[in-house]
Design an enzyme around this catalytic site. Structure first.
Site, short mmCIF file in Angstrom:
data_model
loop_
_atom_site.label_atom_id
_atom_site.label_comp_id
_atom_site.label_asym_id
_atom_site.label_seq_id
_atom_site.Cartn_x
_atom_site.Cartn_y
_atom_site.Cartn_z
N ARG A 120 -7.90 -12.73 4.76
CA ARG A 120 -8.34 -11.36 4.48
C ARG A 120 -9.85 -11.36 4.47
NH1 ARG A 120 -5.78 -7.59 1.39
NH2 ARG A 120 -7.77 -6.86 0.61
N ASP A 166 5.19 -7.91 -1.18
CA ASP A 166 3.94 -8.14 -1.91
C ASP A 166 4.20 -8.18 -3.41
OD1 ASP A 166 0.88 -7.59 -2.65
OD2 ASP A 166 0.95 -7.98 -0.49
N ASP A 167 3.14 -8.14 -4.17
CA ASP A 167 3.15 -8.14 -5.63
C ASP A 167 4.21 -7.17 -6.16
OD1 ASP A 167 2.46 -8.22 -8.28
OD2 ASP A 167 0.46 -7.36 -8.03
N LYS A 191 1.30 -15.28 1.35
CA LYS A 191 0.01 -14.62 1.09
C LYS A 191 -0.47 -15.11 -0.26
CE LYS A 191 -2.03 -9.98 0.37
NZ LYS A 191 -1.75 -8.52 0.44
N ASP A 216 -3.05 -15.05 -3.13
CA ASP A 216 -4.01 -14.04 -3.57
C ASP A 216 -4.76 -14.49 -4.84
OD1 ASP A 216 -5.36 -11.66 -3.52
OD2 ASP A 216 -3.59 -10.38 -3.67
N ASP A 235 -9.55 -4.30 -0.42
CA ASP A 235 -8.30 -3.57 -0.18
C ASP A 235 -8.55 -2.21 0.45
OD1 ASP A 235 -7.40 -5.65 -1.76
OD2 ASP A 235 -6.06 -4.38 -2.95
N CYS A 247 -6.32 -14.82 0.51
CA CYS A 247 -6.73 -13.49 0.06
C CYS A 247 -7.46 -13.65 -1.28
CB CYS A 247 -5.50 -12.59 -0.09
SG CYS A 247 -5.90 -10.85 -0.42
N TYR A 280 0.79 -1.24 0.00
CA TYR A 280 0.00 0.00 0.00
C TYR A 280 0.83 1.28 0.00
CZ TYR A 280 -3.69 -3.35 0.44
OH TYR A 280 -4.53 -4.41 0.19
C1 9PG Z 1 -1.51 -7.06 -5.21
C2 9PG Z 1 -2.75 -6.78 -4.40
C3 9PG Z 1 -2.49 -6.80 -2.88
C4 9PG Z 1 -3.81 -6.70 -2.15
C5 9PG Z 1 -4.74 -7.79 -2.60
C6 9PG Z 1 -4.96 -7.70 -4.11
O1 9PG Z 1 -7.53 -5.23 -10.24
N1 9PG Z 1 -8.20 -5.65 -9.25
O2 9PG Z 1 -9.42 -5.87 -9.34
C7 9PG Z 1 -7.54 -5.88 -8.02
C8 9PG Z 1 -8.25 -6.39 -6.92
C9 9PG Z 1 -7.58 -6.59 -5.72
C10 9PG Z 1 -6.25 -6.32 -5.61
C11 9PG Z 1 -5.54 -5.83 -6.71
C12 9PG Z 1 -6.19 -5.61 -7.91
O3 9PG Z 1 -5.62 -6.49 -4.41
O4 9PG Z 1 -5.97 -7.75 -1.94
O5 9PG Z 1 -3.61 -6.81 -0.75
O6 9PG Z 1 -1.82 -7.97 -2.50
O7 9PG Z 1 -3.70 -7.77 -4.76
O8 9PG Z 1 -1.79 -7.02 -6.57
#
Ligand code: 9PG
Length: 595
Positions: A432, A260-261, A373, A375, A436, A417, A231
């Site tokens: 989770r 993270d990502d 994590k 996701d 977000d 998540c 974040y």
């Molecule tokens: C990393 C993130 C973080 C976050 C997760 C998740 O494009 N979208 O619709 C979208 C939805 C959720 C999102 C990201 C994009 O968040 O919850 O904590 O890890 O992925 O990409």
């Protein structure tokens, strides 16, 4: 207490595929027959036990089977606690006849709706409301009634409230998502419990306690102080960002430092670093471990990018759409991946895919990660052609989680998540439980050049709630607080305290940190820590102390609860001796001493 009178007197009929596959009056003295399907059911003081059998020459697909009850409508205000399907799905209290289901009138593709709700079909009319896995009905001074599935590992479950031919109906529906049934082989559906009680909150805690106990929930992980890169740095995180924050994280008592990502070259190739990590991941793992913290990492294990090595080497590992093309589990332009952000879904019914997931998890743990994590894990629940067509959406998700747990071992902390909640009980340590957060209270505007999400609230009409906004994360944190330490450790999402590079006001930052604290859930900071001064430090100390106390109470069976859930009172979370009232519109809060 189970209300036998309610459950024994009122079932009317059984429906297959929401009535599209036929319906028949419910029989109490023997099986109900609908076409080739037979439903054996008993309703007694303990609730509903039901088993489905298909009679025929060959396998038959079934979307859902529902038991329809007449609801004694006395014209009083009726409210439904709406529990969402997955981590990001909205959870709230809806007024029957006033509020709408997010799918109502939705023009989105069914696979987008299936990301957030069990049944991708929109509701039949404006009155219909639905809740996943569990609900509580009440309002207007009624004694609240909980209706909940005892588990969700074999199939998902939906509870609907609707008006048909002038009467109000309650539908308890097992969602099998088009899975094939083998002739003559009984499919035991998850039992459904009904309970009446004075407090909706107590009913939910007791239901979660039962589901957690029956499902072997993992609830004993220690209270967790984390750090997460997302974040603040989003997908642009660099090696040096990890180093800078690691040096400061120790000062905040961080136990888990999670990357993270953004660390990966592309989605699917989890062991290949991005070019923003020129020294690779191993030196960072060593540095985190040397600093006395557990290294954590993000992955979207069931997705693969078109340009990933895993997809290029094993295109057959990907599920297919009905037209034979690769199954798309997510569209996120920020990931690119060779096809503008379209991501393919691994077929978690294939043994070699499960072996791959297991070996990826093992390799990450061998590298030194003690926290994973996972996701976007809803992906395998979406409709498509999977190798084993007898597996339900819930079973496809659970099989993937099981493989990762096998590879990761018992000691690794697994955080779910973007996860369908019900299928993962007993496999995850943390979950989770909301959408977000964002460095803004409301949905951030469509991005222009700054680190961002690919998809924004505007892209998903009806489901905007599920897109990033701190306000929505707070709402889910309040309404799902009863799950904490009954089903897993709740992860409300990250705390952001930085006073600059944010659109959150000082009061909004404290409001969210208090919500995370009083919930007792994971406390994960996500800032450039060098931006935090003494004021932020004080807010951190205050809210993490709240978190410790609340988590301690939750471990003893009393998670933080909201009050008068169904009577439409102000949003409030109370734990131990602290109560916090929230104003969602303004992002403000008031902390007081509870009795
Ligand atoms: C990393 C993130 C973080 C976050 C997760 C998740 O494009 N979208 O619709 C979208 C939805 C959720 C999102 C990201 C994009 O968040 O919850 O904590 O890890 O992925 O990409």
């Amino acid at each position: 207490m189970t209300d036998a009178r309610f459950v024994q007197g009122l079932p009317r009929r059984v429906e297959v595929d929401g009535g599209r596959g036929g319906s028949a009056p419910w029989r109490s003295d023997g099986p109900t027959r609908i076409g080739s399907f037979e439903l054996e059911s008993t309703l007694d003081a303990h609730g509903l036990r039901w088993t489905l059998i298909h009679h025929g020459a060959s396998d038959a697909a079934i979307q859902s089977i529902g038991l329809v009850f007449a609801w004694p409508d006395d014209g009083r205000d009726l409210r439904m606690f709406r529990q969402g399907l997955q981590s990001w799905s909205e959870t709230d209290v809806a007024r029957f006849g006033v509020d709408r289901d997010p799918s109502y009138g939705s023009m989105l593709a069914p696979e987008v709706r299936a990301t957030y709700q069990a049944d991708p079909e929109p509701v039949a009319d404006a009155s219909e409301l639905r809740s996943e896995w569990v609900t509580v009905l009440g309002g207007g001074g009624r004694t609240p009634l909980l209706v909940g599935f005892e588990a969700g590992t074999r199939h998902e479950g939906t509870i609907r409230l609707r008006r048909r031919d002038g009467a109000v109906e309650l539908v308890v529906e097992a969602f099998l998502g088009g899975a094939l049934l083998v002739p003559g082989v009984p499919f035991e559906l998850h039992p459904v419990v009904f309970s009446h009680g004075d407090s909706a909150e107590d009913l939910l805690v007791r239901w979660a306690e039962r589901v957690g106990r029956l499902g072997g929930a993992r609830t004993s992980s220690p209270y967790l102080r984390g750090y997460c890169t997302w974040y603040h740095y989003f997908e642009r995180v660099r090696e040096e960002d990890i180093r800078t924050n690691l040096a400061l994280a120790r000062d905040f008592g961080v136990d888990v430092f999670q990357i993270d990502d953004g660390h990966q070259r592309t989605i699917g190739d989890w062991l290949t670093p991005s070019e923003r990590f020129p020294s690779g991941i191993e030196p960072l793992v060593s540095a985190i471990t040397a600093a006395g913290m557990t290294p954590g990492i993000w992955l979207a294990p069931f997705l693969v990018a078109p340009d990933s090595e895993v997809f290029r080497e094993h295109p057959e590992w990907v599920a297919r759409r009905l037209d034979g093309s690769p199954h798309v589990g997510m569209w996120n332009p920020a990931w690119d991946g060779g096809m503008g952000g379209l991501m393919f879904t691994l077929d978690t019914t294939r043994p070699n895919v499960l072996a791959h997931l297991e070996s990826v998890a093992r390799a990450l743990v061998e590298r030194g990660f003690g926290y994973l994590k996972l996701d976007f894990t809803y992906a395998p629940r979406l409709e498509g052609l999977f190798a084993n067509r007898h597996a339900t959406p819930a079973e496809r998700v659970r099989a993937g989680y099981e493989a990762i747990r096998r590879g990761a071992g018992e000691q690794t902390f697994i955080l779910g998540c973007g996860a369908p909640l019900a299928p993962t009980v007993g496999l995850v340590d943390g979950m989770r439980i909301g959408p977000d957060v964002a460095p803004s209270w409301e949905h951030p505007p469509r991005p222009a050049g700054e680190p961002s999400y690919g998809v924004t609230a505007d892209d998903v009409p009806g489901y905007a709630y599920c897109q990033p906004a701190t306000r929505s994360a707070l709402q889910n944190t309040v309404f799902r607080s009863f799950m904490h330490r009954q089903l897993w450790a709740n992860d409300p999402d990250c705390v952001m305290l930085r006073p600059t590079q944010t659109k959150l006001t000082a009061e909004q930052r404290v409001t969210w940190a208090r919500a995370v604290g009083v919930s007792g859930g994971l406390y994960v900071l996500s800032d450039d820590l060098s931006l935090l001064g003494s004021e932020e430090r004080a807010a951190f100390e205050e809210t993490i102390a709240l978190g410790h106390a609340s988590d301690e109470a939750a471990r003893h069976g009393t998670p933080a609860t909201t009050t008068s859930l169904l009577e439409g009172g102000p949003l409030r979370l109370t734990s131990a001796n602290t109560s916090v009232a929230f104003d969602l519109d303004r992002g403000t809060s008031e902390r007081s001493h509870a009795r």
